[in-house]
Design a protein around this motif. Structure first.
Motif, PDB file in Angstrom:
ATOM      1  N   TYR A  53      33.387   9.766  22.276  1.00 28.58           N
ATOM      2  CA  TYR A  53      33.201   9.342  20.891  1.00 28.58           C
ATOM      3  C   TYR A  53      32.665   7.922  20.749  1.00 28.58           C
ATOM      4  CZ  TYR A  53      36.513  13.202  20.092  1.00 28.58           C
ATOM      5  OH  TYR A  53      37.139  14.416  20.068  1.00 28.58           O
ATOM      6  N   GLU A  54      31.871   7.750  19.707  1.00 28.92           N
ATOM      7  CA  GLU A  54      31.384   6.418  19.328  1.00 28.92           C
ATOM      8  C   GLU A  54      32.546   5.442  19.105  1.00 28.92           C
ATOM      9  OE1 GLU A  54      29.091   6.424  15.702  1.00 28.92           O
ATOM     10  OE2 GLU A  54      28.927   4.227  15.648  1.00 28.92           O
ATOM     11  N   LYS A  55      33.622   5.903  18.441  1.00 25.53           N
ATOM     12  CA  LYS A  55      34.747   5.017  18.085  1.00 25.53           C
ATOM     13  C   LYS A  55      35.376   4.362  19.311  1.00 25.53           C
ATOM     14  CE  LYS A  55      38.383   8.506  18.389  1.00 25.53           C
ATOM     15  NZ  LYS A  55      39.584   9.103  17.803  1.00 25.53           N
ATOM     16  N   GLY A  84      33.259   0.040  14.611  1.00 25.72           N
ATOM     17  CA  GLY A  84      32.933   1.170  13.735  1.00 25.72           C
ATOM     18  C   GLY A  84      33.846   2.367  13.986  1.00 25.72           C
ATOM     19  N   HIS A  85      34.138   3.094  12.869  1.00 28.13           N
ATOM     20  CA  HIS A  85      34.924   4.339  12.936  1.00 28.13           C
ATOM     21  C   HIS A  85      36.367   4.101  13.421  1.00 28.13           C
ATOM     22  CE1 HIS A  85      30.969   6.034  12.158  1.00 28.13           C
ATOM     23  NE2 HIS A  85      30.525   5.269  13.138  1.00 28.13           N
ATOM     24  N   GLY A  86      37.017   5.142  13.986  1.00 27.89           N
ATOM     25  CA  GLY A  86      38.419   5.013  14.418  1.00 27.89           C
ATOM     26  C   GLY A  86      39.275   6.144  13.874  1.00 27.89           C
ATOM     27  N   ILE A 121      30.091  -3.222  14.669  1.00 27.35           N
ATOM     28  CA  ILE A 121      29.526  -2.662  15.902  1.00 27.35           C
ATOM     29  C   ILE A 121      29.485  -1.135  15.803  1.00 27.35           C
ATOM     30  CG2 ILE A 121      29.867  -2.433  18.412  1.00 27.35           C
ATOM     31  CD1 ILE A 121      29.205  -5.309  17.638  1.00 27.35           C
ATOM     32  N   HIS A 122      28.302  -0.566  16.018  1.00 30.39           N
ATOM     33  CA  HIS A 122      28.127   0.895  15.982  1.00 30.39           C
ATOM     34  C   HIS A 122      27.212   1.342  17.116  1.00 30.39           C
ATOM     35  CE1 HIS A 122      29.917   2.127  12.069  1.00 30.39           C
ATOM     36  NE2 HIS A 122      29.864   0.811  11.867  1.00 30.39           N
ATOM     37  N   LEU A 123      27.174   2.656  17.308  1.00 33.26           N
ATOM     38  CA  LEU A 123      26.218   3.249  18.238  1.00 33.26           C
ATOM     39  C   LEU A 123      25.448   4.305  17.464  1.00 33.26           C
ATOM     40  CD1 LEU A 123      28.744   3.476  21.168  1.00 33.26           C
ATOM     41  CD2 LEU A 123      26.769   1.943  21.045  1.00 33.26           C
ATOM     42  N   ASP A 124      24.158   4.376  17.730  1.00 32.37           N
ATOM     43  CA  ASP A 124      23.264   5.269  17.002  1.00 32.37           C
ATOM     44  C   ASP A 124      23.337   6.674  17.573  1.00 32.37           C
ATOM     45  OD1 ASP A 124      21.661   4.971  14.788  1.00 32.37           O
ATOM     46  OD2 ASP A 124      20.404   3.441  15.769  1.00 32.37           O
TER      47      ASP A 124
HETATM   48 ZN   LIG Z   1      28.683   4.471  13.581  1.00 33.52          ZN
END
Ligand SMILES: [Zn+2]
Length: 422
Positions: A270-272, A255-257, A323-326
């Motif tokens: 960061y989540e990314k 996820g993201h980037g 794949i992500h993080l909440d």
């Molecule tokens: Zn996310």
């Protein structure tokens, strides 16, 4: 029409003057399924056993179209035929040189006629014997008298301009078989610098299209075809067995980037960053199991949302895992993992299979939920989105940035997919 279908999207489908009949290869895996089309979604039409002989006709979506000794044509996951670097570039093109040539079911005049070929029609010859040529015909094959075909001389060997990229999750490579060619450029036309033996350990340097740039133990550098080698995150040799997961193409979506950093932890990380770390661990684990893994991003770069499901479609992925993080509005308000699906019949079985394994994680499993995310909604392939903990919860975060938690995720996804593909 058939020809354009076969050659579209295949970076290796570059006809050479080599004859198909010289390129028979022997299956080294214990069993390999032959399917009706280039992907796990197609029915199995036959099974190859160790020692069986086949001929590769062409390549599509990393699957080989092969000719069996029974004269039948089917498709095999290219990464499971690990004994050779031969590619799709083994068939010959030709032109029908006579009016109204009959396409026969078998190489005999009294055999059934499957259709008629017009003069100047282009054909792909996959095999020749006793004056007859087997050609691709209406999605299957037919036989034509070789005298009615004029072979095209094709010029070849302009090395494709492929930009190498580095996949930092790969450390070394293990060769599957003897006589793998180390070439000077990422193409089967590349000059042979060395011939390498089975189980050779190579240092990974970069990826260029379907080729790995590598260094040998004695310091030679060059390229080996990616279907001759299994990547590893450690320096231990890898063994793979043919099973359903090994036949699968999996797209992993970090996820993201880039400019889109995703959610923020209390430590301002960061989540990314973590989604990419996790994806690389999962990729390594699945590749060790033999699967064909494709990443939507391999580095900290921006990728829009739409290209992600588009990639899954392009490679005919058997599963897409985002794949992500909440994150909760305030810090330390929520904790745990959630598995999202969009389509009840297309996605939910995959969501259930993966979610069951996520019970092994030290965080609460919040269960399987419907999620209206673009990467799921626009996805033609079975797709799930995993939220693997709350990045702004201090307890969840302790796990999220730990290597052991990320490794457990990789193991869980591997187990979940193994069951899903059974
Ligand atoms: Zn996310």
């Amino acid at each position: 029409m058939l020809l354009s279908l076969i050659f579209a999207g295949s970076s290796l489908a570059r006809p050479t003057v080599t004859h198909a009949r010289q390129e028979t290869i022997t299956v080294t895996a214990n069993t390999v399924n032959v399917r009706m089309g280039p992907g796990l979604a197609y029915d199995t039409m036959a099974q190859l056993k160790k020692g069986d002989k086949i001929t590769v006709i062409t390549q599509k979506n990393s699957w080989y179209q092969v000719r069996l000794s029974s004269d039948k044509i089917g498709w095999v996951a290219s990464w499971l035929l690990k004994n050779t670097e031969i590619s799709s570039a083994t068939n010959t093109e030709g032109t029908i040189n006579t009016a109204n040539v009959l396409a026969k079911e078998n190489p005999a005049d009294d055999s059934d006629t499957l259709g008629t070929l017009q003069q100047n029609a282009t054909v792909t010859v996959v095999y020749e014997k006793t004056g007859w040529s087997q050609i691709l015909f209406k999605k299957t094959v037919a036989w034509v008298k070789s005298a009615y075909i004029t072979e095209k001389k094709t010029s070849d060997n302009t090395t494709e301009n492929i930009q190498p990229t580095v996949d930092s999750s790969i450390k070394s490579l293990t060769l599957h078989d003897d006589n793998v060619k180390l070439r000077s450029s990422p193409s089967i036309g590349g000059h042979i610098k060395a011939t390498l033996s089975k189980k050779s350990q190579l240092t990974y340097l970069a990826t260029a299209g379907d080729w790995y740039r590598v260094q040998t133990k004695d310091g030679k550098t060059g390229y080996v075809a990616n279907w001759t080698a299994t990547p590893s995150t450690s320096n231990k040799p890898v063994t793979t067995n043919a099973n359903d997961l090994a036949e699968a193409t999996i797209v992993l979506d970090a996820g993201h980037g880039g400019n889109d950093s995703g959610a923020l932890s209390q430590k301002k990380t960061y989540e990314k960053t973590f989604t990419l770390q996790i994806v690389k661990k999962v990729a390594a684990k699945l590749r060790q199991g033999g699967a064909h893994v494709v990443l939507t991003r391999k580095s900290d770069k921006y990728v829009g949302l739409s290209p992600r499901p588009a990639l899954a479609k392009k490679v005919h992925a058997d599963a897409f895992i985002s794949i992500h993080l909440d994150s909760s509005p305030e810090n330390n308000q929520a904790s745990g993992t959630t598995t999202y699906y969009y389509g009840k019949s297309k996605d939910k079985p995959l969501a259930n299979a993966l979610n069951k394994q996520l019970d092994h994680l030290p965080l609460d499993n919040r269960g399987v939920e419907f999620g209206n995310f673009l990467v799921l909604r626009d996805n033609k392939q079975p797709a799930v989105l995993l939220e693997l903990g709350y990045i702004n919860d201090s307890n969840d975060y302790k796990h999220i940035h730990s290597s052991s938690y990320q490794t457990e995720i990789a193991n869980d996804i591997y187990k979940g997919l193994t069951r899903y593909f059974k």
